[in-house]
Write a protein that holds these residues in place. Structure first.
Motif: not given
Length: 147
Positions: A80-87
């Motif tokens: 799981x990769x965090x793309x920005x604060x909520x995505x």
């Protein structure tokens, strides 16, 4: 023909077919993009540990869980990769192959290659997605990415 010779020839034939399938196939992974305002990585760590999956690694924006597996079974990986604060981007796949040749297989790939570990892995990914408040792989509009 001697039974040991027959067994050896059958084993070599099956082994050759497996190597051929790995060498000719393309790698693929299931991908799901979702939104969340909570601490997704903490939820995933807790989910994995509660289910006995302790092989967890984390970098700056990515959390990877190698699901526990029985001996002689294809390992399943969730990243799981965090793309920005909520995505977030969730990728899931089984690693099929041997010592020299390996191939990533999306858990939803049709066909007999690593079928049992893919089915078990898909159920575990669906359980994780449910824990995260997301639809199952089959319902998520997921994409299968080929490499």
């Amino acid at each position: 023909m001697e039974s040991w010779l027959t067994g050896t020839l059958v084993g070599l034939g099956v082994g050759s077919l497996v190597i051929f399938a790995i060498a000719l196939g393309r790698s693929s992974r299931d991908r799901v993009v979702f939104m969340s305002t909570g601490d997704v990585f903490q939820v995933i760590r807790r989910w994995a540990e509660q289910r006995g999956h302790h092989d967890i690694s984390e970098s700056l924006d990515t959390l990877t869980v190698h699901l526990s597996r029985p001996l002689f079974s294809a390992p399943v990986v969730i990243s799981v990769t965090r793309r920005d604060d909520t995505e977030y981007l969730l990728e899931a796949w089984a690693i099929f192959g041997g010592i020299l040749l390996k191939r990533d297989l999306a858990l939803t790939t049709p066909g007999p290659l690593a079928r049992l570990p893919r089915e078990v892995g898909a159920k575990k990914v669906d359980d994780l997605l449910r824990t995260l408040g997301q639809p199952r792989l089959a319902e998520s509009g997921r994409s299968r990415v080929r490499r």
